[in-house]
Motif scaffolding. Structure first.
Motif, PDB file in Angstrom:
ATOM      1  N   ALA A 202       0.837  -1.161   0.017  1.00 52.18           N
ATOM      2  CA  ALA A 202      -0.063  -0.057  -0.232  1.00 52.18           C
ATOM      3  C   ALA A 202       0.765   1.377  -0.027  1.00 52.18           C
ATOM      4  CB  ALA A 202      -0.998   0.122   1.070  1.00 52.18           C
ATOM      5  N   GLU A 203       2.006   1.271   0.657  1.00 47.72           N
ATOM      6  CA  GLU A 203       2.810   2.501   0.854  1.00 47.72           C
ATOM      7  C   GLU A 203       3.827   2.675  -0.157  1.00 47.72           C
ATOM      8  OE1 GLU A 203       4.458   2.494   4.613  1.00 47.72           O
ATOM      9  OE2 GLU A 203       2.954   2.642   5.766  1.00 47.72           O
ATOM     10  N   HIS A 204       4.414   1.535  -0.690  1.00 46.48           N
ATOM     11  CA  HIS A 204       5.507   1.785  -1.956  1.00 46.48           C
ATOM     12  C   HIS A 204       5.050   1.435  -3.013  1.00 46.48           C
ATOM     13  CE1 HIS A 204       9.021   2.001   0.844  1.00 46.48           C
ATOM     14  NE2 HIS A 204       8.146   1.370   1.701  1.00 46.48           N
ATOM     15  N   ARG A 205       3.689   0.918  -3.184  1.00 47.67           N
ATOM     16  CA  ARG A 205       3.297   0.345  -4.598  1.00 47.67           C
ATOM     17  C   ARG A 205       4.623  -0.206  -5.627  1.00 47.67           C
ATOM     18  NH1 ARG A 205      -1.311  -1.199  -4.779  1.00 47.67           N
ATOM     19  NH2 ARG A 205      -2.115  -0.072  -6.688  1.00 47.67           N
ATOM     20  N   PRO A 206       5.110  -1.165  -5.114  1.00 50.21           N
ATOM     21  CA  PRO A 206       6.115  -1.902  -5.895  1.00 50.21           C
ATOM     22  C   PRO A 206       5.661  -2.604  -7.127  1.00 50.21           C
ATOM     23  CG  PRO A 206       5.892  -3.143  -4.110  1.00 50.21           C
ATOM     24  CD  PRO A 206       4.914  -2.027  -3.938  1.00 50.21           C
ATOM     25  N   ALA A 207       6.493  -2.715  -8.238  1.00 49.26           N
ATOM     26  CA  ALA A 207       6.385  -3.682  -9.055  1.00 49.26           C
ATOM     27  C   ALA A 207       6.403  -5.050  -8.561  1.00 49.26           C
ATOM     28  CB  ALA A 207       7.115  -3.480 -10.422  1.00 49.26           C
ATOM     29  N   LEU A 208       5.816  -6.159  -8.982  1.00 43.18           N
ATOM     30  CA  LEU A 208       5.705  -7.334  -8.629  1.00 43.18           C
ATOM     31  C   LEU A 208       5.996  -8.358  -9.504  1.00 43.18           C
ATOM     32  CD1 LEU A 208       4.773  -9.316  -6.045  1.00 43.18           C
ATOM     33  CD2 LEU A 208       2.858  -9.196  -7.280  1.00 43.18           C
ATOM     34  N   ALA A 209       7.253  -9.220  -9.213  1.00 43.28           N
ATOM     35  CA  ALA A 209       7.836 -10.386  -9.908  1.00 43.28           C
ATOM     36  C   ALA A 209       7.410 -11.378  -8.989  1.00 43.28           C
ATOM     37  CB  ALA A 209       9.300 -10.311 -10.181  1.00 43.28           C
ATOM     38  N   ALA A 234       3.530 -12.615 -18.442  1.00 42.16           N
ATOM     39  CA  ALA A 234       3.360 -13.829 -17.982  1.00 42.16           C
ATOM     40  C   ALA A 234       3.866 -14.815 -18.768  1.00 42.16           C
ATOM     41  CB  ALA A 234       1.788 -13.971 -17.753  1.00 42.16           C
ATOM     42  N   VAL A 235       4.568 -15.742 -17.881  1.00 40.67           N
ATOM     43  CA  VAL A 235       5.056 -16.878 -18.890  1.00 40.67           C
ATOM     44  C   VAL A 235       4.952 -18.054 -18.224  1.00 40.67           C
ATOM     45  CG1 VAL A 235       7.565 -16.133 -17.985  1.00 40.67           C
ATOM     46  CG2 VAL A 235       7.324 -17.595 -20.100  1.00 40.67           C
ATOM     47  N   LYS A 236       4.971 -19.170 -18.826  1.00 37.96           N
ATOM     48  CA  LYS A 236       4.639 -20.420 -18.185  1.00 37.96           C
ATOM     49  C   LYS A 236       5.930 -21.456 -18.594  1.00 37.96           C
ATOM     50  CE  LYS A 236       1.568 -24.219 -17.367  1.00 37.96           C
ATOM     51  NZ  LYS A 236       1.508 -24.083 -15.838  1.00 37.96           N
ATOM     52  N   MET A 237       6.635 -21.129 -17.587  1.00 34.88           N
ATOM     53  CA  MET A 237       8.289 -21.777 -17.978  1.00 34.88           C
ATOM     54  C   MET A 237       8.428 -23.313 -17.403  1.00 34.88           C
ATOM     55  SD  MET A 237      10.544 -18.263 -16.929  1.00 34.88           S
ATOM     56  CE  MET A 237      12.170 -19.446 -17.456  1.00 34.88           C
ATOM     57  N   TYR A 238       7.119 -23.639 -16.652  1.00 25.63           N
ATOM     58  CA  TYR A 238       7.417 -24.687 -15.908  1.00 25.63           C
ATOM     59  C   TYR A 238       6.168 -25.399 -15.760  1.00 25.63           C
ATOM     60  CZ  TYR A 238      12.012 -22.575 -14.610  1.00 25.63           C
ATOM     61  OH  TYR A 238      13.062 -21.819 -14.666  1.00 25.63           O
ATOM     62  N   ARG A 239       5.996 -26.535 -15.568  1.00 27.10           N
ATOM     63  CA  ARG A 239       4.775 -27.307 -15.559  1.00 27.10           C
ATOM     64  C   ARG A 239       3.627 -26.822 -14.642  1.00 27.10           C
ATOM     65  NH1 ARG A 239       2.950 -32.315 -13.951  1.00 27.10           N
ATOM     66  NH2 ARG A 239       5.255 -32.591 -12.997  1.00 27.10           N
ATOM     67  N   ARG A 240       4.134 -26.385 -13.365  1.00 23.33           N
ATOM     68  CA  ARG A 240       3.139 -26.629 -12.195  1.00 23.33           C
ATOM     69  C   ARG A 240       2.773 -24.875 -11.800  1.00 23.33           C
ATOM     70  NH1 ARG A 240       4.616 -31.398  -8.628  1.00 23.33           N
ATOM     71  NH2 ARG A 240       4.305 -33.322  -9.938  1.00 23.33           N
ATOM     72  N   ASN A 241       3.508 -23.937 -12.579  1.00 22.08           N
ATOM     73  CA  ASN A 241       3.393 -22.463 -12.137  1.00 22.08           C
ATOM     74  C   ASN A 241       3.530 -21.817 -13.311  1.00 22.08           C
ATOM     75  OD1 ASN A 241       6.237 -22.332 -12.326  1.00 22.08           O
ATOM     76  ND2 ASN A 241       6.500 -23.324 -10.586  1.00 22.08           N
ATOM     77  N   ILE A 242       3.265 -20.386 -13.044  1.00 21.86           N
ATOM     78  CA  ILE A 242       3.368 -19.388 -13.994  1.00 21.86           C
ATOM     79  C   ILE A 242       4.209 -18.289 -13.353  1.00 21.86           C
ATOM     80  CG2 ILE A 242       2.170 -17.485 -15.258  1.00 21.86           C
ATOM     81  CD1 ILE A 242      -0.091 -19.408 -15.476  1.00 21.86           C
ATOM     82  N   ASN A 243       5.169 -17.551 -14.126  1.00 24.03           N
ATOM     83  CA  ASN A 243       6.002 -16.352 -13.585  1.00 24.03           C
ATOM     84  C   ASN A 243       5.178 -15.080 -14.085  1.00 24.03           C
ATOM     85  OD1 ASN A 243       8.668 -16.658 -12.159  1.00 24.03           O
ATOM     86  ND2 ASN A 243       8.356 -18.515 -13.544  1.00 24.03           N
ATOM     87  N   TYR A 244       4.830 -14.525 -13.274  1.00 27.00           N
ATOM     88  CA  TYR A 244       4.107 -13.196 -13.460  1.00 27.00           C
ATOM     89  C   TYR A 244       5.035 -11.832 -13.228  1.00 27.00           C
ATOM     90  CZ  TYR A 244      -0.324 -15.546 -13.679  1.00 27.00           C
ATOM     91  OH  TYR A 244      -1.126 -16.418 -13.731  1.00 27.00           O
ATOM     92  N   VAL A 245       4.811 -10.657 -14.062  1.00 25.97           N
ATOM     93  CA  VAL A 245       5.597  -9.368 -13.561  1.00 25.97           C
ATOM     94  C   VAL A 245       4.383  -8.302 -13.745  1.00 25.97           C
ATOM     95  CG1 VAL A 245       6.768  -7.475 -14.329  1.00 25.97           C
ATOM     96  CG2 VAL A 245       7.731  -9.957 -14.703  1.00 25.97           C
ATOM     97  N   CYS A 246       4.059  -7.775 -12.499  1.00 27.71           N
ATOM     98  CA  CYS A 246       2.946  -6.930 -12.336  1.00 27.71           C
ATOM     99  C   CYS A 246       3.305  -5.451 -12.072  1.00 27.71           C
ATOM    100  CB  CYS A 246       2.015  -7.326 -11.324  1.00 27.71           C
ATOM    101  SG  CYS A 246       1.681  -9.069 -11.362  1.00 27.71           S
ATOM    102  N   ILE A 247       2.256  -4.557 -12.178  1.00 31.38           N
ATOM    103  CA  ILE A 247       2.700  -3.218 -11.906  1.00 31.38           C
ATOM    104  C   ILE A 247       1.546  -2.470 -11.369  1.00 31.38           C
ATOM    105  CG2 ILE A 247       4.278  -2.566 -13.707  1.00 31.38           C
ATOM    106  CD1 ILE A 247       2.328  -1.482 -15.326  1.00 31.38           C
ATOM    107  N   PRO A 248       1.641  -1.539 -10.591  1.00 30.16           N
ATOM    108  CA  PRO A 248       0.240  -0.989  -9.811  1.00 30.16           C
ATOM    109  C   PRO A 248      -0.487  -0.279 -11.041  1.00 30.16           C
ATOM    110  CG  PRO A 248       2.147   0.229  -9.193  1.00 30.16           C
ATOM    111  CD  PRO A 248       2.646  -0.981  -9.945  1.00 30.16           C
ATOM    112  N   ARG A 249      -1.691  -0.219 -11.028  1.00 27.33           N
ATOM    113  CA  ARG A 249      -2.629   0.528 -11.959  1.00 27.33           C
ATOM    114  C   ARG A 249      -2.408   1.946 -11.577  1.00 27.33           C
ATOM    115  NH1 ARG A 249      -8.364  -2.681 -11.341  1.00 27.33           N
ATOM    116  NH2 ARG A 249      -7.831  -4.680 -11.973  1.00 27.33           N
TER     117      ARG A 249
END
Length: 259
Positions: A202-209, A234-249
């Motif tokens: 809430a305070e820093h609003r960082p990007a999220l990896a 978003a990239v599915k590099m492995y079978r059981r998960n997805i890697n996301y990069v997100c930014i605050p609106r």
């Protein structure tokens, strides 16, 4: 290029009879105009094998991550493993990087790497021994994957004589600087980490990896909607998960998902 101690081109090593890769416990990775030494203990490990070959693990994701980090700002690396990501962030201009790695074996390698290289003053080891979760706890690291330190999970019970690690919420810690990237790779505990970082977000609003396991996908998307985050990669590099990069609106970038 990976270097494993000195090799005399006139001696046995040149004929292929010298020490195998990993014999001296170090790998060397090129980064721009310098070389970085990484402490390793298993050249066949899923991350360390890339370092042995002279390259960072997941370089494409790393480049996307550092695009989100203005020079001199702070990165929080939850699930730092042997230091692949936090070293890259530090060398790419982050002012401070806080790694968290409760697995004693990975933790030791990360510490050795930081100590062995000049120019890594940005890596702040103040909290490196802690796990991160929704609330304070004592848990035990368990590594189920053969040759995969990154598969370590925290469990309520450990082996006989095993010492627990301290788990803390990020909101309970004092972190220096403006946090512009929160990286999370914790093998299924990602929503617990986010639950313990409400104030930081809430305070820093960082990007999220963040790496999100399949069973947590719905909860993650609910979190992103509630906390007003766009998924920009978003990239599915492995079978059981997805890697996301997100930014605050409201950060001025348009969402674009690439699977």
């Amino acid at each position: 290029m990976a270097l494993w101690g000195r090799r005399d081109r006139r001696g046995d090593d040149a004929a292929g009879t010298g020490p195998a890769p990993g014999a001296d416990g170090w790998a060397e990775v090129a980064f721009r105009r310098r070389r970085v030494r990484f402490a390793i203990d298993d050249p066949g490990d899923s991350v360390q094998k890339h370092l042995v070959r002279g390259s960072f693990y997941e370089p494409g994701l790393l480049r996307r991550h550092v695009e989100m980090v203005p020079r001199g700002t702070t990165v929080v690396d939850v699930g730092a493993n042997v230091g692949n990501h936090c070293v890259f962030y530090a060398l790419s201009g982050a002012g401070r990087v806080y790694p968290f790695e409760p697995n004693p074996r990975a933790n030791l390698l990360l510490r050795r790497t930081v100590a062995a290289n000049s120019g890594l003053d940005a890596v702040d080891l103040t909290h490196v021994d802690h796990g991160v979760g929704a609330e304070p706890a004592e848990l035990f690291p368990h590594t189920p994957g053969r040759r995969n330190l990154g598969s370590t999970r925290l469990a309520e019970r450990g082996e006989a004589g095993e010492a627990p690690v301290q788990v803390v919420p990020l909101d309970s810690l004092t972190l220096q600087g403006r946090v512009t990237l929160l990286k999370i790779d914790v093998e299924g505990m990602e929503l617990a980490v986010l639950a313990g970082a409400e104030r930081l977000v809430a305070e820093h609003r960082p990007a999220l990896a963040i790496e999100v396991d399949d069973e947590s996908q719905d909860a993650f998307w609910d979190w992103a909607e509630h906390c007003r985050y766009h998924v920009v990669h978003a990239v599915k590099m492995y079978r059981r998960n997805i890697n996301y990069v997100c930014i605050p609106r409201g950060s001025g970038r348009s969402p674009a998902i690439h699977l």
